[in-house]
Design a protein around this motif. Structure first.
Motif, PDB file in Angstrom:
ATOM      1  N   ASN A   1       3.936  -6.744   8.808  1.00  0.00           N
ATOM      2  CA  ASN A   1       3.482  -7.010   7.447  1.00  0.00           C
ATOM      3  C   ASN A   1       2.550  -8.206   7.492  1.00  0.00           C
ATOM      4  O   ASN A   1       2.986  -9.339   7.509  1.00  0.00           O
ATOM      5  N   THR A   2       1.270  -7.958   7.563  1.00  0.00           N
ATOM      6  CA  THR A   2       0.327  -9.051   7.684  1.00  0.00           C
ATOM      7  C   THR A   2       0.179  -9.764   6.354  1.00  0.00           C
ATOM      8  O   THR A   2       0.572  -9.276   5.307  1.00  0.00           O
ATOM      9  N   ASN A   3      -0.397 -10.946   6.409  1.00  0.00           N
ATOM     10  CA  ASN A   3      -0.579 -11.774   5.233  1.00  0.00           C
ATOM     11  C   ASN A   3      -1.247 -10.978   4.110  1.00  0.00           C
ATOM     12  O   ASN A   3      -2.394 -10.577   4.202  1.00  0.00           O
ATOM     13  N   THR A   4      -0.501 -10.750   3.031  1.00  0.00           N
ATOM     14  CA  THR A   4      -0.978  -9.897   1.947  1.00  0.00           C
ATOM     15  C   THR A   4      -2.219 -10.462   1.286  1.00  0.00           C
ATOM     16  O   THR A   4      -3.168  -9.737   0.983  1.00  0.00           O
ATOM     17  N   GLU A   5      -2.235 -11.778   1.046  1.00  0.00           N
ATOM     18  CA  GLU A   5      -3.380 -12.371   0.371  1.00  0.00           C
ATOM     19  C   GLU A   5      -4.623 -12.303   1.243  1.00  0.00           C
ATOM     20  O   GLU A   5      -5.728 -12.069   0.764  1.00  0.00           O
ATOM     21  N   ALA A   6      -4.438 -12.517   2.552  1.00  0.00           N
ATOM     22  CA  ALA A   6      -5.585 -12.446   3.455  1.00  0.00           C
ATOM     23  C   ALA A   6      -6.158 -11.039   3.470  1.00  0.00           C
ATOM     24  O   ALA A   6      -7.370 -10.841   3.495  1.00  0.00           O
ATOM     25  N   ARG A   7      -5.264 -10.037   3.433  1.00  0.00           N
ATOM     26  CA  ARG A   7      -5.722  -8.658   3.466  1.00  0.00           C
ATOM     27  C   ARG A   7      -6.370  -8.265   2.139  1.00  0.00           C
ATOM     28  O   ARG A   7      -7.271  -7.441   2.099  1.00  0.00           O
ATOM     29  N   SER A   8      -5.920  -8.859   1.043  1.00  0.00           N
ATOM     30  CA  SER A   8      -6.420  -8.453  -0.261  1.00  0.00           C
ATOM     31  C   SER A   8      -7.876  -8.830  -0.468  1.00  0.00           C
ATOM     32  O   SER A   8      -8.570  -8.213  -1.270  1.00  0.00           O
ATOM     33  N   VAL A   9      -8.334  -9.849   0.254  1.00  0.00           N
ATOM     34  CA  VAL A   9      -9.714 -10.276   0.077  1.00  0.00           C
ATOM     35  C   VAL A   9     -10.651  -9.599   1.069  1.00  0.00           C
ATOM     36  O   VAL A   9     -11.855  -9.795   1.034  1.00  0.00           O
ATOM     37  N   ALA A  10     -10.085  -8.791   1.974  1.00  0.00           N
ATOM     38  CA  ALA A  10     -10.920  -8.101   2.956  1.00  0.00           C
ATOM     39  C   ALA A  10     -11.748  -7.023   2.270  1.00  0.00           C
ATOM     40  O   ALA A  10     -11.311  -6.376   1.330  1.00  0.00           O
TER      41      ALA A  10
ATOM     42  N   VAL B   1      -8.710  -8.272  10.088  1.00  0.00           N
ATOM     43  CA  VAL B   1      -7.859  -9.456   9.979  1.00  0.00           C
ATOM     44  C   VAL B   1      -6.496  -9.193  10.611  1.00  0.00           C
ATOM     45  O   VAL B   1      -5.871 -10.095  11.176  1.00  0.00           O
ATOM     46  N   ASP B   2      -6.021  -7.939  10.534  1.00  0.00           N
ATOM     47  CA  ASP B   2      -4.755  -7.585  11.174  1.00  0.00           C
ATOM     48  C   ASP B   2      -4.841  -7.786  12.685  1.00  0.00           C
ATOM     49  O   ASP B   2      -3.925  -8.308  13.316  1.00  0.00           O
ATOM     50  N   LEU B   3      -5.957  -7.357  13.256  1.00  0.00           N
ATOM     51  CA  LEU B   3      -6.127  -7.458  14.704  1.00  0.00           C
ATOM     52  C   LEU B   3      -6.275  -8.906  15.151  1.00  0.00           C
ATOM     53  O   LEU B   3      -5.814  -9.278  16.234  1.00  0.00           O
ATOM     54  N   GLU B   4      -6.917  -9.724  14.329  1.00  0.00           N
ATOM     55  CA  GLU B   4      -7.096 -11.127  14.695  1.00  0.00           C
ATOM     56  C   GLU B   4      -5.746 -11.829  14.831  1.00  0.00           C
ATOM     57  O   GLU B   4      -5.551 -12.665  15.718  1.00  0.00           O
ATOM     58  N   ILE B   5      -4.815 -11.494  13.943  1.00  0.00           N
ATOM     59  CA  ILE B   5      -3.481 -12.095  14.005  1.00  0.00           C
ATOM     60  C   ILE B   5      -2.794 -11.714  15.314  1.00  0.00           C
ATOM     61  O   ILE B   5      -2.214 -12.556  16.006  1.00  0.00           O
ATOM     62  N   ILE B   6      -2.870 -10.434  15.660  1.00  0.00           N
ATOM     63  CA  ILE B   6      -2.210  -9.955  16.878  1.00  0.00           C
ATOM     64  C   ILE B   6      -2.892 -10.519  18.116  1.00  0.00           C
ATOM     65  O   ILE B   6      -2.230 -10.912  19.082  1.00  0.00           O
ATOM     66  N   LYS B   7      -4.222 -10.567  18.105  1.00  0.00           N
ATOM     67  CA  LYS B   7      -4.939 -11.123  19.252  1.00  0.00           C
ATOM     68  C   LYS B   7      -4.552 -12.577  19.488  1.00  0.00           C
ATOM     69  O   LYS B   7      -4.420 -13.018  20.636  1.00  0.00           O
TER      70      LYS B   7
END
Length: 226
Positions: A28-37, A54-60
């Motif tokens: 569950n990635t950061n919802t707010e970060a994803r909402s602005v994508a 942004v999801d991939l950046e977190i995992i990387k």
């Protein structure tokens, strides 16, 4: 000796990350970060669900930290490997989350609140706790949702795949040690490394179950890499 050292290094990385970190944690990635994508940030779709850059950046970042890699100065091939691994990992996360959601499996509220309490206990004050959440773009409610989802996945995998029922025999540990010892001189005494070897074999078995599960989900999924 080299093989044994590699085993121990991999083990340390596995323990640091948790055996299911790349398959479940961070699902569950950061919802707010994803909402602005924006739409242009979509890098893939899994059964219609978007995977964002942004999801991939977190995992990387997680992968790089465990491997001791500085992404900013890494060679092109290393960056490409991280990108590929991150994408495969995120696809697996989404597939598992979709499977758990479809099954209707939910984590007991008591377990969720206990996990939240554990997280809170890491901070001296409630203000410090909420400030840390805010820094990550989270609130207590959004963290509760994330914890509930992650716990549901963990419990589902334990119940469905029997992850926690996996066992390692003494014979397997001794065989692994003997194979390593046969390739080098001056290896550590068996008694000094048997626990590490056992933990590594256990992690490998658990990861194997998880990999097989994800591959079955992928075989029946519609995946588009954009």
């Amino acid at each position: 000796m080299k093989k044994l050292i590699v085993v121990i290094v991999i083990l340390i990385a596995a323990i640091a990350a948790g055996w299911y970190v790349f398959s479940t944690k961070g699902s569950n990635t950061n919802t707010e970060a994803r909402s602005v994508a924006q739409a242009g940030d979509i890098v893939a779709r899994v059964n219609g669900e978007a995977i964002l850059s942004v999801d991939l950046e977190i995992i990387k970042a997680q992968l790089a930290a465990i491997q001791g890699v500085d992404i900013a100065t890494a060679q092109a091939d290393v960056k490409e490997r991280l990108q590929t691994t991150a994408l495969d990992t995120r696809i697996g996360q989404v597939l598992i989350q979709q499977e758990v959601t479809a099954s209707g499996f939910v984590a007991p509220a008591k377990d969720v609140e206990e996990r939240l309490a554990e997280i809170r206990s890491q901070f001296d004050t409630e203000e410090a706790f909420t400030a840390a959440l805010a820094a990550d773009g989270l609130t207590v409610d959004s963290l509760r949702t994330q914890v509930a989802n992650d716990l549901a996945i963990q419990l589902y995998l334990e119940e469905t795949l029997g992850i926690t029922d996996v066992e390692v025999t003494d014979e397997e540990v001794r065989t692994s040690y003997a194979e390593a010892a046969a390739q080098a001189e001056n290896v550590p005494a068996f008694e000094d490394v048997q626990d590490q070897i056992k933990a590594f074999i256990l992690q490998q078995k658990q990861q194997g179950l998880l990999d097989d599960f994800v591959q079955k989900l992928r075989a029946n999924a519609e995946i588009q890499v954009l």
